[in-house]
Write an enzyme that holds these catalytic residues in place. Structure first.
Site, mmCIF file in Angstrom:
data_model
loop_
_atom_site.group_PDB
_atom_site.id
_atom_site.type_symbol
_atom_site.label_atom_id
_atom_site.label_comp_id
_atom_site.label_asym_id
_atom_site.label_seq_id
_atom_site.Cartn_x
_atom_site.Cartn_y
_atom_site.Cartn_z
ATOM 1 N N ASN A 158 0.803 -1.225 0.000
ATOM 2 C CA ASN A 158 0.000 0.000 0.000
ATOM 3 C C ASN A 158 0.834 1.273 0.000
ATOM 4 O O ASN A 158 0.356 2.331 -0.376
ATOM 5 C CB ASN A 158 -0.960 0.004 1.193
ATOM 6 C CG ASN A 158 -0.283 -0.328 2.486
ATOM 7 O OD1 ASN A 158 0.246 -1.430 2.652
ATOM 8 N ND2 ASN A 158 -0.273 0.595 3.413
ATOM 9 N N THR A 252 -26.025 -9.209 11.311
ATOM 10 C CA THR A 252 -26.857 -9.023 10.117
ATOM 11 C C THR A 252 -26.026 -8.462 8.973
ATOM 12 O O THR A 252 -25.246 -7.529 9.167
ATOM 13 C CB THR A 252 -28.045 -8.091 10.452
ATOM 14 O OG1 THR A 252 -28.786 -8.704 11.492
ATOM 15 C CG2 THR A 252 -28.938 -7.871 9.237
ATOM 16 N N CYS A 340 1.516 9.010 10.438
ATOM 17 C CA CYS A 340 1.616 10.280 11.151
ATOM 18 C C CYS A 340 0.501 10.387 12.184
ATOM 19 O O CYS A 340 -0.642 10.092 11.898
ATOM 20 C CB CYS A 340 1.474 11.448 10.193
ATOM 21 S SG CYS A 340 2.844 11.551 9.055
#
Ligand code: PLP
Length: 390
Positions: A158, A252, A340
């Site tokens: 990422n 649910t 950060c």
């Protein structure tokens, strides 16, 4: 997009595709029943979840009952790691200390979960990466042993967008396994789906995580693929209750979210080839121009084995935190390559794992492109960088 604002943080989140939004609309007021209810309203909602599940299964090349919808990718990663360990610990014959191998550049939802499991007596071993951010396959072969219950390696990182050789890793694990089902192989494919084929059989994974909000779907939905074991399931649930999601995740179902996620997947898969090519051209264009305007800037991570939408740059003498704030004030949303908080940036664990200094790990910024990025926006960002980076 708002006028005067330019978004370059598609790895953090993507806007919802208008077609996805449209498909979700009936599920707020018209088809609102609880999918667990026996009456018409419930059955209508249940049919919608089934349709979505079937469509996702077709895209991933698995069976519909191998998919567990969760509330996020973070939850799916927790379910993968904790669920496997819980299952192993419940097997009386397993008295050995379980071991998990994870790559040193995993997302925090894998890294921190592994650290937490370490406190419960699980041995965690980190698979190193090269300077280019690719996992060391030779080292993987050395680290595998009979106590290893799980290997977790992400498909695409990422922060730096490096793409890992998932099919090769799966072969190495398969060869080691011999006749046993262990070690299992988990892959966090959250950042990969938009640009890379995620067929679970081609990849050879046993568990795989995906997220809706990274593929132009709604927030609040993730999924974990769990390969079916003919003898007994590989994981134990973490959330118990009504037994939804084949007993692996009670609660649910998020009907609008699941319907939206499935549609987002369908669109993303269709757009994949063209969009990857378009963004790869923009990525090359950006890098070529940056080389001329800021010659000291350096690309972090492999130049070829990387996602087409990721540009992670080391700007010498420029604190990432300061640069990001200045860029934001100028209208450009870019991410620091580091975590950060309270205005203090910790050096990125990914860049550190790649062998970079604290200085480089706090002076790097992540620019991620997406469906609305065009050449004009790239030119504007390049001029802003030339003005604002030292
Ligand atoms: N895994 C990867 C590779 C990610 O990039 C992210 C989010 O950035 C996650 C997991 C967690 O996703 P979420 O915050 O939606 O749970």
């Amino acid at each position: 997009m708002k006028a005067g604002r330019y978004y370059f943080d598609y790895a953090a989140s993507t806007p919802v595709d208008p077609e996805v939004e449209k498909i979700m609309r009936p599920y707020w007021h018209k088809i609102f029943g609880n999918p667990g209810a026996l009456h018409f309203f419930g059955q209508e909602a249940s049919a919608a979840v089934f349709k979505a599940r079937k469509s996702v299964a077709d895209i991933l090349g698995c069976k519909y009952d191998e998919l567990i919808f969760t509330g996020s990718a973070t939850e799916a990663n927790n379910l993968a790691l904790r669920g496997v360990v819980k299952n192993i610990k419940r097997q009386a014959e397993n008295s050995k200390q379980p071991k998990i191998i994870i790559s040193s550049i995993e997302h925090d939802s894998v890294l921190d979960t592994a650290k937490d499991l370490e406190k419960e007596g699980v041995e965690i071993t980190y698979l190193p990466v090269s300077k280019n951010g690719i996992v060391d396959l030779k080292k993987l072969k050395e680290l595998l042993d009979e106590r290893t219950v799980l290997v977790s390696v992400m498909y695409a990182n990422n922060e730096v967008g490096t793409v890992q050789p998932i099919a090769e890793i799966s072969k190495i694990i398969g060869n080691f396994r011999n006749l046993s089902a262990y070690p299992l192989f988990h892959c966090d494919a959250v950042q990969a789906f938009n640009y890379l084929d995620c067929n679970v059989n081609d990849l050879g994974v046993d568990l795989m995580t995906l997220s809706s909000q990274k593929i132009y779907g709604p927030k609040g939905v993730g999924l974990l693929y769990i390969r079916k074991n003919p003898e007994a399931p590989f994981i134990k649930p973490l959330i118990t209750g009504g037994g939804q999601e084949f007993g692996f995740r009670s609660g649910t179902e998020n009907v609008p979210g699941i319907a939206g996620f499935a549609k987002a997947m369908e669109i993303s898969e269709k757009k994949r080839g063209k969009e990857a090519k378009r963004l790869s051209e923009l990525q090359n264009y950006f890098l070529a121009k940056l080389k001329k305007s800021i010659p000291s800037a350096r690309l972090n991570g492999d130049g070829r084995q990387r996602l087409p939408n990721n540009i992670n740059i080391y700007f010498q003498n420029t604190e990432a935190q300061d640069l990001i704030i200045k860029l934001d004030l100028a209208g450009f949303a870019v991410s620091p390559g580091a975590a950060c908080s309270a205005r203090v940036c910790k050096p990125s664990h990914v860049l550190k794992a790649m062998g970079h200094s604290d200085e480089r790990a706090t002076h790097s910024a992540r620019i991620t492109l997406g469906r609305e990025t065009n050449k004009k926006e790239i030119d504007l960002l390049l001029s802003a960088l030339k003005r604002l980076a030292k």
